[in-house]
Design a protein around this motif. Structure first.
Motif, PDB file in Angstrom:
ATOM      1  N   MET A  41       0.814  -1.178   0.000  1.00 50.18           N
ATOM      2  CA  MET A  41       0.000   0.000   0.000  1.00 50.18           C
ATOM      3  C   MET A  41       0.874   1.265   0.000  1.00 50.18           C
ATOM      4  N   PHE A  42       1.921   1.276   0.830  1.00 50.59           N
ATOM      5  CA  PHE A  42       2.770   2.460   0.902  1.00 50.59           C
ATOM      6  C   PHE A  42       3.532   2.679  -0.399  1.00 50.59           C
ATOM      7  N   GLN A  43       3.902   1.589  -1.079  1.00 55.26           N
ATOM      8  CA  GLN A  43       4.562   1.729  -2.381  1.00 55.26           C
ATOM      9  C   GLN A  43       3.613   2.349  -3.397  1.00 55.26           C
ATOM     10  N   ARG A  44       2.351   1.946  -3.352  1.00 55.34           N
ATOM     11  CA  ARG A  44       1.360   2.516  -4.276  1.00 55.34           C
ATOM     12  C   ARG A  44       1.197   4.017  -4.018  1.00 55.34           C
ATOM     13  N   ILE A  45       1.177   4.394  -2.753  1.00 57.52           N
ATOM     14  CA  ILE A  45       1.050   5.817  -2.409  1.00 57.52           C
ATOM     15  C   ILE A  45       2.259   6.579  -2.948  1.00 57.52           C
ATOM     16  N   GLN A  46       3.464   6.039  -2.730  1.00 53.93           N
ATOM     17  CA  GLN A  46       4.684   6.702  -3.203  1.00 53.93           C
ATOM     18  C   GLN A  46       4.716   6.812  -4.719  1.00 53.93           C
ATOM     19  N   LYS A  47       4.230   5.790  -5.416  1.00 53.89           N
ATOM     20  CA  LYS A  47       4.228   5.810  -6.885  1.00 53.89           C
ATOM     21  C   LYS A  47       3.350   6.926  -7.440  1.00 53.89           C
ATOM     22  N   THR A  48       2.376   7.369  -6.661  1.00 54.50           N
ATOM     23  CA  THR A  48       1.512   8.471  -7.107  1.00 54.50           C
ATOM     24  C   THR A  48       2.155   9.827  -6.824  1.00 54.50           C
ATOM     25  N   GLY A  49       3.350   9.804  -6.199  1.00 58.65           N
ATOM     26  CA  GLY A  49       4.035  11.048  -5.874  1.00 58.65           C
ATOM     27  C   GLY A  49       3.595  11.651  -4.555  1.00 58.65           C
ATOM     28  N   LYS A  50       2.852  10.886  -3.780  1.00 58.41           N
ATOM     29  CA  LYS A  50       2.366  11.372  -2.488  1.00 58.41           C
ATOM     30  C   LYS A  50       3.145  10.721  -1.356  1.00 58.41           C
ATOM     31  N   THR A  51       2.998  11.280  -0.177  1.00 58.52           N
ATOM     32  CA  THR A  51       3.649  10.748   1.013  1.00 58.52           C
ATOM     33  C   THR A  51       2.598  10.311   2.008  1.00 58.52           C
ATOM     34  N   ALA A  52       2.737   9.115   2.506  1.00 55.56           N
ATOM     35  CA  ALA A  52       1.836   8.635   3.550  1.00 55.56           C
ATOM     36  C   ALA A  52       2.236   9.281   4.868  1.00 55.56           C
ATOM     37  N   ALA A  66      10.871   3.309   7.610  1.00 56.38           N
ATOM     38  CA  ALA A  66      11.775   2.702   6.628  1.00 56.38           C
ATOM     39  C   ALA A  66      11.066   2.507   5.283  1.00 56.38           C
ATOM     40  N   ARG A  67       9.747   2.493   5.291  1.00 50.81           N
ATOM     41  CA  ARG A  67       8.953   2.371   4.058  1.00 50.81           C
ATOM     42  C   ARG A  67       8.502   3.732   3.537  1.00 50.81           C
ATOM     43  N   GLY A  68       9.035   4.812   4.123  1.00 52.64           N
ATOM     44  CA  GLY A  68       8.742   6.146   3.624  1.00 52.64           C
ATOM     45  C   GLY A  68       7.565   6.849   4.285  1.00 52.64           C
ATOM     46  N   VAL A  69       6.996   6.239   5.312  1.00 51.91           N
ATOM     47  CA  VAL A  69       5.865   6.850   5.995  1.00 51.91           C
ATOM     48  C   VAL A  69       6.391   7.929   6.938  1.00 51.91           C
ATOM     49  N   GLN A  70       5.723   9.076   6.939  1.00 53.51           N
ATOM     50  CA  GLN A  70       6.069  10.140   7.879  1.00 53.51           C
ATOM     51  C   GLN A  70       5.052  10.152   9.010  1.00 53.51           C
ATOM     52  N   PHE A  71       5.488  10.654  10.167  1.00 55.87           N
ATOM     53  CA  PHE A  71       4.635  10.665  11.352  1.00 55.87           C
ATOM     54  C   PHE A  71       4.541  12.047  11.956  1.00 55.87           C
ATOM     55  N   LEU A  72       3.332  12.382  12.387  1.00 56.53           N
ATOM     56  CA  LEU A  72       3.065  13.560  13.191  1.00 56.53           C
ATOM     57  C   LEU A  72       2.458  13.064  14.498  1.00 56.53           C
ATOM     58  N   ASN A  73       2.479  13.918  15.512  1.00 56.36           N
ATOM     59  CA  ASN A  73       1.842  13.563  16.779  1.00 56.36           C
ATOM     60  C   ASN A  73       0.897  14.671  17.221  1.00 56.36           C
ATOM     61  N   GLN A  74      -0.245  14.255  17.739  1.00 59.63           N
ATOM     62  CA  GLN A  74      -1.183  15.151  18.377  1.00 59.63           C
ATOM     63  C   GLN A  74      -1.306  14.715  19.826  1.00 59.63           C
ATOM     64  N   SER A  75      -1.286  15.670  20.722  1.00 59.40           N
ATOM     65  CA  SER A  75      -1.486  15.404  22.145  1.00 59.40           C
ATOM     66  C   SER A  75      -2.619  16.282  22.633  1.00 59.40           C
ATOM     67  N   VAL A  76      -3.287  15.824  23.673  1.00 55.32           N
ATOM     68  CA  VAL A  76      -4.306  16.630  24.329  1.00 55.32           C
ATOM     69  C   VAL A  76      -3.770  17.006  25.697  1.00 55.32           C
ATOM     70  N   LEU A  77      -3.893  18.255  26.052  1.00 54.78           N
ATOM     71  CA  LEU A  77      -3.482  18.734  27.368  1.00 54.78           C
ATOM     72  C   LEU A  77      -4.520  18.262  28.382  1.00 54.78           C
TER      73      LEU A  77
END
Length: 169
Positions: free
Chosen positions: A1-12, A37-48
């Protein structure tokens, strides 16, 4: 799935939800490393959350650990006024003190989060409590594009936890 996303020029991008450093388990770190390692980027959300993470040292440690494992802190949310959960709310004044304390403990590259209120009118960045007794905010997102980025203020009310607790004017 992540390879398919990358092939479209997008980032997971996966948005994690670590509210406390104690939630960042070895298992979570390994899974994040595998996906990164598969190109996925991560963000974090926290609640106070009162009596959970309402301490600048705890949140700074959480955000520093997130950066260490490749997860960029994105939002620190002001807790919503939800029935049955008011005991978790932190006042806006205290939230601003905590965000200042977090920023004093992090390096420049680690200061990537915004203190946000997800209000029905849009996502509002909570900027500061001015010497003039007003809470300064900015629309980070809004249905009306002309409001995005606009700074506005409201008179501060002690123990206010939400935009609706602050009078207009």
């Amino acid at each position: 799935m992540f390879q398919r996303i990358q092939k479209t020029g997008k980032t997971a991008i996966i948005v994690a939800h670590f509210d406390h450093i104690g939630e960042i388990s070895g298992y979570a770190v390994r899974q994040i490393q595998t996906l990164r390692a598969r190109g996925v980027q991560f963000l974090n959300q926290s609640v106070l959350l009162a009596k959970v993470n309402d301490d600048p040292e705890v949140l700074a440690a959480t955000f520093a650990k997130c950066h260490q494992i490749g997860v960029r802190p994105y939002y620190l949310f002001q807790g919503r006024p939800v029935r049955g959960a008011s005991h978790f709310q932190v006042s806006l004044r205290r939230g601003l003190e905590i965000t200042r304390g977090i920023n004093q403990r992090l390096s420049g590259i680690q200061k990537t989060f915004k203190y946000i209120m997800s209000h029905y009118t849009g996502k509002i960045e909570i900027l500061d409590l001015g010497d003039d007794g007003r809470v300064y905010m900015r629309y980070h997102q809004n249905k009306m594009p002309e409001k995005i980025g606009r700074i506005f203020s409201r008179p501060h009310v002690e123990d206010a936890c939400w935009l609706d607790d602050l009078p207009e004017g």
